[in-house]
Design a protein around this motif. Structure first.
Motif, PDB file in Angstrom:
ATOM      1  N   GLY A 122       0.795  -1.224   0.000  1.00 14.63           N
ATOM      2  CA  GLY A 122       0.000   0.000   0.000  1.00 14.63           C
ATOM      3  C   GLY A 122       0.826   1.272   0.000  1.00 14.63           C
ATOM      4  N   SER A 123       2.136   1.157   0.203  1.00 17.27           N
ATOM      5  CA  SER A 123       2.970   2.361   0.208  1.00 17.27           C
ATOM      6  C   SER A 123       3.064   2.945  -1.203  1.00 17.27           C
ATOM      7  CB  SER A 123       4.363   2.058   0.768  1.00 17.27           C
ATOM      8  OG  SER A 123       5.008   1.066  -0.010  1.00 17.27           O
ATOM      9  N   LEU A 124       3.280   4.242  -1.262  1.00 15.66           N
ATOM     10  CA  LEU A 124       3.274   4.962  -2.535  1.00 15.66           C
ATOM     11  C   LEU A 124       4.584   4.769  -3.302  1.00 15.66           C
ATOM     12  CD1 LEU A 124       1.799   7.085  -4.349  1.00 15.66           C
ATOM     13  CD2 LEU A 124       3.016   8.824  -3.029  1.00 15.66           C
ATOM     14  N   ILE A 125       4.479   4.337  -4.555  1.00 17.48           N
ATOM     15  CA  ILE A 125       5.628   4.359  -5.471  1.00 17.48           C
ATOM     16  C   ILE A 125       5.605   5.691  -6.198  1.00 17.48           C
ATOM     17  CG2 ILE A 125       6.663   3.377  -7.561  1.00 17.48           C
ATOM     18  CD1 ILE A 125       5.595   0.662  -6.735  1.00 17.48           C
ATOM     19  N   ASN A 126       4.438   6.025  -6.738  1.00 19.35           N
ATOM     20  CA  ASN A 126       4.323   7.225  -7.557  1.00 19.35           C
ATOM     21  C   ASN A 126       2.946   7.822  -7.605  1.00 19.35           C
ATOM     22  OD1 ASN A 126       6.912   6.509  -9.297  1.00 19.35           O
ATOM     23  ND2 ASN A 126       6.181   8.533  -9.887  1.00 19.35           N
ATOM     24  N   LYS A 127       2.930   9.134  -7.732  1.00 17.94           N
ATOM     25  CA  LYS A 127       1.741   9.858  -8.178  1.00 17.94           C
ATOM     26  C   LYS A 127       2.121  10.359  -9.563  1.00 17.94           C
ATOM     27  CE  LYS A 127      -1.089  13.933  -7.347  1.00 17.94           C
ATOM     28  NZ  LYS A 127      -1.330  15.099  -6.482  1.00 17.94           N
ATOM     29  N   SER A 141      13.292  -2.989 -18.807  1.00 18.70           N
ATOM     30  CA  SER A 141      13.239  -2.518 -17.422  1.00 18.70           C
ATOM     31  C   SER A 141      14.404  -1.598 -17.088  1.00 18.70           C
ATOM     32  CB  SER A 141      13.203  -3.707 -16.459  1.00 18.70           C
ATOM     33  OG  SER A 141      14.362  -4.496 -16.617  1.00 18.70           O
ATOM     34  N   SER A 142      14.204  -0.815 -16.034  1.00 22.75           N
ATOM     35  CA  SER A 142      15.226   0.075 -15.481  1.00 22.75           C
ATOM     36  C   SER A 142      15.125  -0.018 -13.964  1.00 22.75           C
ATOM     37  CB  SER A 142      14.988   1.521 -15.908  1.00 22.75           C
ATOM     38  OG  SER A 142      14.868   1.620 -17.312  1.00 22.75           O
ATOM     39  N   ASP A 143      16.264  -0.137 -13.292  1.00 25.21           N
ATOM     40  CA  ASP A 143      16.268  -0.278 -11.818  1.00 25.21           C
ATOM     41  C   ASP A 143      15.341  -1.402 -11.352  1.00 25.21           C
ATOM     42  OD1 ASP A 143      18.086   1.746 -11.639  1.00 25.21           O
ATOM     43  OD2 ASP A 143      16.802   3.120 -10.493  1.00 25.21           O
ATOM     44  N   LYS A 144      15.313  -2.500 -12.098  1.00 28.70           N
ATOM     45  CA  LYS A 144      14.540  -3.711 -11.771  1.00 28.70           C
ATOM     46  C   LYS A 144      13.018  -3.559 -11.902  1.00 28.70           C
ATOM     47  CE  LYS A 144      18.095  -5.500  -8.689  1.00 28.70           C
ATOM     48  NZ  LYS A 144      18.430  -5.942  -7.340  1.00 28.70           N
ATOM     49  N   PHE A 145      12.544  -2.426 -12.415  1.00 24.72           N
ATOM     50  CA  PHE A 145      11.114  -2.218 -12.659  1.00 24.72           C
ATOM     51  C   PHE A 145      10.882  -2.044 -14.158  1.00 24.72           C
ATOM     52  CE2 PHE A 145      10.929  -1.509  -8.202  1.00 24.72           C
ATOM     53  CZ  PHE A 145       9.604  -1.612  -7.813  1.00 24.72           C
ATOM     54  N   TYR A 146       9.784  -2.604 -14.635  1.00 26.80           N
ATOM     55  CA  TYR A 146       9.461  -2.453 -16.057  1.00 26.80           C
ATOM     56  C   TYR A 146       9.296  -0.984 -16.425  1.00 26.80           C
ATOM     57  CZ  TYR A 146       8.577  -7.473 -16.545  1.00 26.80           C
ATOM     58  OH  TYR A 146       8.719  -8.825 -16.590  1.00 26.80           O
ATOM     59  N   ASP A 147       9.751  -0.643 -17.640  1.00 28.83           N
ATOM     60  CA  ASP A 147       9.517   0.697 -18.173  1.00 28.83           C
ATOM     61  C   ASP A 147       8.050   0.811 -18.569  1.00 28.83           C
ATOM     62  OD1 ASP A 147      12.271   1.111 -17.937  1.00 28.83           O
ATOM     63  OD2 ASP A 147      12.659   0.501 -20.006  1.00 28.83           O
ATOM     64  N   LEU A 148       7.530   2.020 -18.501  1.00 32.97           N
ATOM     65  CA  LEU A 148       6.124   2.274 -18.814  1.00 32.97           C
ATOM     66  C   LEU A 148       6.014   3.249 -19.974  1.00 32.97           C
ATOM     67  CD1 LEU A 148       4.875   2.869 -15.154  1.00 32.97           C
ATOM     68  CD2 LEU A 148       4.882   0.706 -16.420  1.00 32.97           C
ATOM     69  N   LYS A 162      13.755   5.367 -11.735  1.00 32.98           N
ATOM     70  CA  LYS A 162      15.071   5.876 -11.366  1.00 32.98           C
ATOM     71  C   LYS A 162      15.065   6.204  -9.880  1.00 32.98           C
ATOM     72  CE  LYS A 162      18.626   9.160 -12.699  1.00 32.98           C
ATOM     73  NZ  LYS A 162      18.995  10.297 -13.538  1.00 32.98           N
ATOM     74  N   ASN A 163      15.998   5.608  -9.146  1.00 36.08           N
ATOM     75  CA  ASN A 163      16.085   5.816  -7.692  1.00 36.08           C
ATOM     76  C   ASN A 163      14.770   5.520  -6.969  1.00 36.08           C
ATOM     77  OD1 ASN A 163      18.788   6.680  -7.968  1.00 36.08           O
ATOM     78  ND2 ASN A 163      18.103   8.765  -8.430  1.00 36.08           N
ATOM     79  N   GLY A 164      14.117   4.439  -7.367  1.00 34.14           N
ATOM     80  CA  GLY A 164      12.896   4.005  -6.682  1.00 34.14           C
ATOM     81  C   GLY A 164      11.619   4.737  -7.048  1.00 34.14           C
TER      82      GLY A 164
END
Length: 200
Positions: A122-127, A141-148, A162-164
């Motif tokens: 439930g913690s925020l990654i992004n708005k 992917s970048s920084d282990k997360f898929y690019d969007l 980038k940086n979480g």
């Protein structure tokens, strides 16, 4: 003797009537069930009274939205307080992250809509702001997360972790050249899919 024969015929008649009633009852139930199944499969069944999906993810998102939007809540109408969500494992950790989108005037304007990406806890990654739906999850992917890939202002923009964090304004990110590949996954396809609407 004659009375016994008459009585036997009466009993047989009653049993056959009862069996007939049972068979008719089973036949009616079977017909209703088959009709409902065929309508459900064809997408024509009336499910307006069916209870909506209400799982742990929905409760988690509701709780987080009430925290994230605490200052906004007094200004919002009842119609503003609903969301759509879709789960997707963005970092291959076997836990889904949650894309949250809105489609009402409080969150959407001429430039697009606001939305959120939450972690599984439930913690925020992004708005993010000024985006149109759907959002595309690429295979890179970048920084282990898929690019969007976000669409904003009629153009597609590549958004990388980038940086979480993903950048919050997709419109100022690199313009995606070419078509969106078939390997991408659409999330929050509000027009193409029948996504459930939830209040918060």
């Amino acid at each position: 003797m004659r009375n016994k024969i008459v009585m036997a015929f009466m009993i047989l008649g009653m049993i056959s009537c009862q069996n007939k009633d049972k068979n008719e009852s089973k036949s009616i139930i079977k017909t209703i069930a088959e009709d409902t199944l065929s309508k459900t499969a064809a997408g024509t069944a009336d499910v307006s009274d069916a209870p909506g999906k209400d799982d742990k993810a929905v409760e988690l998102i509701r709780k987080q939205l009430n925290i994230l939007l605490k200052k906004d809540l007094p200004a919002m109408t009842k119609e503003d307080r609903f969301f759509y969500y879709e789960a997707f494992d963005l970092n291959n950790d076997k836990k889904d992250e949650y894309f949250i989108g809105f489609s009402n005037p409080y969150f959407c304007g001429s430039g697009g809509c606001t939305g959120y990406i939450l972690n599984n806890d439930g913690s925020l990654i992004n708005k993010f702001t000024v985006t149109d739906f759907p959002i595309f999850v690429t295979t890179t992917s970048s920084d282990k997360f898929y690019d969007l890939i976000f669409e904003t202002g009629g153009k597609f923009h590549l958004v990388k972790m980038k940086n979480g964090k993903y950048p919050s304004n997709p419109s100022v990110q690199e313009v995606w050249k070419g078509d969106v590949s078939k390997e991408t996954t659409k999330v929050l396809d509000l027009q193409g899919k029948k996504l459930e609407k939830y209040s918060f």
